[in-house]
Design an enzyme around this catalytic site. Structure first.
Site, mmCIF file in Angstrom:
data_model
loop_
_atom_site.group_PDB
_atom_site.id
_atom_site.type_symbol
_atom_site.label_atom_id
_atom_site.label_comp_id
_atom_site.label_asym_id
_atom_site.label_seq_id
_atom_site.Cartn_x
_atom_site.Cartn_y
_atom_site.Cartn_z
ATOM 1 C CE LYS A 42 -2.018 -1.252 3.919
ATOM 2 N NZ LYS A 42 -1.317 -2.517 4.200
ATOM 3 N NE ARG A 82 5.409 0.184 10.297
ATOM 4 C CZ ARG A 82 4.314 -0.029 9.578
ATOM 5 N NH1 ARG A 82 4.220 0.480 8.354
ATOM 6 N NH2 ARG A 82 3.327 -0.748 10.054
ATOM 7 N NE ARG A 84 1.820 -4.790 11.234
ATOM 8 C CZ ARG A 84 3.003 -4.613 10.666
ATOM 9 N NH1 ARG A 84 4.109 -5.017 11.287
ATOM 10 N NH2 ARG A 84 3.091 -4.032 9.490
ATOM 11 N NE ARG A 96 7.455 -1.805 6.534
ATOM 12 C CZ ARG A 96 6.142 -1.874 6.553
ATOM 13 N NH1 ARG A 96 5.440 -1.378 5.550
ATOM 14 N NH2 ARG A 96 5.530 -2.448 7.561
ATOM 15 N NE ARG A 108 -5.189 -1.632 10.013
ATOM 16 C CZ ARG A 108 -4.158 -1.111 9.368
ATOM 17 N NH1 ARG A 108 -4.246 0.056 8.774
ATOM 18 N NH2 ARG A 108 -3.039 -1.775 9.308
HETATM 19 P P1 AP5 Z 1 4.796 -1.465 2.078
HETATM 20 O O1 AP5 Z 1 4.337 -0.851 0.810
HETATM 21 O O2 AP5 Z 1 5.525 -0.604 3.042
HETATM 22 O O3 AP5 Z 1 3.605 -2.246 2.797
HETATM 23 P P2 AP5 Z 1 2.177 -1.742 3.294
HETATM 24 O O4 AP5 Z 1 1.114 -2.416 2.513
HETATM 25 O O5 AP5 Z 1 2.136 -0.253 3.351
HETATM 26 O O6 AP5 Z 1 2.162 -2.433 4.722
HETATM 27 P P3 AP5 Z 1 2.155 -1.850 6.189
HETATM 28 O O7 AP5 Z 1 2.925 -2.804 7.042
HETATM 29 O O8 AP5 Z 1 2.531 -0.416 6.233
HETATM 30 O O9 AP5 Z 1 0.642 -2.008 6.499
HETATM 31 P P4 AP5 Z 1 -0.042 -2.074 7.841
HETATM 32 O O10 AP5 Z 1 -1.439 -2.023 7.406
HETATM 33 O O11 AP5 Z 1 0.363 -3.194 8.701
HETATM 34 O O12 AP5 Z 1 0.532 -0.773 8.617
HETATM 35 P P5 AP5 Z 1 -0.049 0.702 8.851
HETATM 36 O O13 AP5 Z 1 1.090 1.618 8.873
HETATM 37 O O14 AP5 Z 1 -1.198 0.976 7.967
HETATM 38 O O15 AP5 Z 1 5.701 -2.730 1.675
HETATM 39 C C1 AP5 Z 1 6.273 -3.559 2.668
HETATM 40 C C2 AP5 Z 1 7.697 -3.968 2.252
HETATM 41 O O16 AP5 Z 1 7.660 -4.780 1.081
HETATM 42 C C3 AP5 Z 1 8.591 -2.775 1.907
HETATM 43 O O17 AP5 Z 1 9.862 -3.051 2.364
HETATM 44 C C4 AP5 Z 1 8.532 -2.710 0.375
HETATM 45 O O18 AP5 Z 1 9.720 -2.168 -0.166
HETATM 46 C C5 AP5 Z 1 8.359 -4.175 -0.005
HETATM 47 N N1 AP5 Z 1 7.513 -4.350 -1.189
HETATM 48 C C6 AP5 Z 1 6.392 -3.670 -1.513
HETATM 49 N N2 AP5 Z 1 5.861 -4.131 -2.652
HETATM 50 C C7 AP5 Z 1 6.668 -5.162 -3.061
HETATM 51 C C8 AP5 Z 1 6.625 -6.059 -4.165
HETATM 52 N N3 AP5 Z 1 5.650 -5.968 -5.111
HETATM 53 N N4 AP5 Z 1 7.607 -7.003 -4.262
HETATM 54 C C9 AP5 Z 1 8.588 -7.082 -3.306
HETATM 55 N N5 AP5 Z 1 8.672 -6.254 -2.241
HETATM 56 C C10 AP5 Z 1 7.716 -5.315 -2.113
HETATM 57 O O19 AP5 Z 1 -0.644 0.554 10.332
HETATM 58 C C11 AP5 Z 1 0.187 0.306 11.438
HETATM 59 C C12 AP5 Z 1 -0.658 0.142 12.700
HETATM 60 O O20 AP5 Z 1 -1.383 1.353 12.966
HETATM 61 C C13 AP5 Z 1 -1.743 -0.937 12.652
HETATM 62 O O21 AP5 Z 1 -1.222 -2.206 12.970
HETATM 63 C C14 AP5 Z 1 -2.744 -0.415 13.689
HETATM 64 O O22 AP5 Z 1 -2.311 -0.692 14.995
HETATM 65 C C15 AP5 Z 1 -2.680 1.092 13.491
HETATM 66 N N6 AP5 Z 1 -3.689 1.595 12.538
HETATM 67 C C16 AP5 Z 1 -3.436 2.208 11.345
HETATM 68 N N7 AP5 Z 1 -4.588 2.513 10.714
HETATM 69 C C17 AP5 Z 1 -5.594 2.084 11.516
HETATM 70 C C18 AP5 Z 1 -7.010 2.096 11.408
HETATM 71 N N8 AP5 Z 1 -7.630 2.621 10.326
HETATM 72 N N9 AP5 Z 1 -7.733 1.544 12.417
HETATM 73 C C19 AP5 Z 1 -7.141 1.011 13.500
HETATM 74 N N10 AP5 Z 1 -5.806 0.967 13.677
HETATM 75 C C20 AP5 Z 1 -5.029 1.502 12.682
HETATM 76 ZN ZN ZN Z 2 2.138 1.147 4.925
#
Ligand code: AP5
Ligand code: ZN
Length: 216
Positions: free
Chosen positions: A13, A161, A172, A128, A89
């Site tokens: 994402k 992170r 997660r 990452r 979410r």
């Molecule tokens: P990356 O693009 O960084 O992954 P992502 O989909 O953004 O995953 P996240 O881990 O950020 O998602 P998340 O939903 O767990 O975390 P968030 O910050 O939203 O890619 C990951 C890695 O893979 C990178 O190293 C990248 O280079 C590599 N990569 C990408 N694409 C690739 C490909 N095609 N091939 C190979 N490698 C690739 O949330 C964090 C926390 O915040 C949650 O756990 C929760 O506690 C809280 N939170 C956030 N939003 C809410 C909400 N709406 N409600 C409740 N709690 C929330």
């Molecule tokens: Zn992310």
């Protein structure tokens, strides 16, 4: 464009969002980044959220809906459209979002689901690296920065992170499958859903997103 990006942790994402921003000039509303910025500032909300995030749980719907409402109301960049990343979410978040956008007369135009099997995500998450201030993400092997451990744009250091370990990832993923995946059906019913195979290389995933949106 007004759209949501849905996908498990590590689906890409945050990796695909900048492509969408460049293409459409929309605002990037990443709730995880917003929470991490609260943590970095040491606010009360940040302190509370950090405990939950490190354990891989979800922050309350009330807080998250408030955060997005505030952005939609006060962030003028949203007038050009927005890419929601990490929100909604849960079903209640999706319903509230729907209600807010309907009231504003600016309904969602697309919900893009990035689909990847769980077993591919461990390597993505544990390798990452992120640039704290911008939320830009890299990968030690799959998407290395130009200079070791430095952000391509600012040259500032990259960090891991605190929730990017196997134990938090497991939680997660549970939260994703139990609480977030149901929103896929919610959007399938509205006719704006597009499913993308996100196990491909980042450039291929991007091409397929454009194709799905009919913008290639
Ligand atoms: P990356 O693009 O960084 O992954 P992502 O989909 O953004 O995953 P996240 O881990 O950020 O998602 P998340 O939903 O767990 O975390 P968030 O910050 O939203 O890619 C990951 C890695 O893979 C990178 O190293 C990248 O280079 C590599 N990569 C990408 N694409 C690739 C490909 N095609 N091939 C190979 N490698 C690739 O949330 C964090 C926390 O915040 C949650 O756990 C929760 O506690 C809280 N939170 C956030 N939003 C809410 C909400 N709406 N409600 C409740 N709690 C929330
Ligand atoms: Zn992310």
């Amino acid at each position: 464009i007004r759209m949501v990006l849905i996908g498990p942790p590590g689906a890409g994402k945050g990796t695909q969002a900048p492509n969408l921003i460049n293409k459409f000039g929309a605002a990037h509303l990443a709730t995880g980044d917003m929470l991490r910025s609260q943590i970095a500032k040491g606010t009360e909300l940040g302190l509370e959220a950090k405990k939950i995030m490190d354990k891989g749980g979800l922050v309350s719907d009330e807080i998250m809906v408030g955060m997005i409402k505030d952005e939609l109301t006060n962030n003028t960049a949203c007038q050009k459209g927005f890419i929601l990343d990490g929100f909604p979410r849960t079903i209640p978040q999706a319903e509230k979002l729907d209600q807010m956008l309907t009231e504003r007369g600016t309904p969602l135009q697309a919900a893009v689901e990035l689909k990847v099997d769980d077993d591919l995500l461990v390597a993505r998450i544990t390798g990452r690296l992120i640039h704290q201030a911008s939320g830009r993400s890299y990968h030690k092997l799959f998407n290395p920065p130009k200079v070791d451990m430095k952000d391509d744009v600012t040259g500032e250091p990259l960090v891991q992170r605190s929730d990017d370990n196997e134990e938090s990832l497991k939680k997660r993923l549970d939260a994703y499958h139990n609480q977030t995946e149901p929103i896929v059906d919610f959007y399938k019913k509205t006719g704006i859903w597009h499913g993308i195979d996100a196990a491909q290389a980042p450039a291929t995933v991007w091409e397929n997103i454009l194709k799905a949106l009919g913008k290639n």
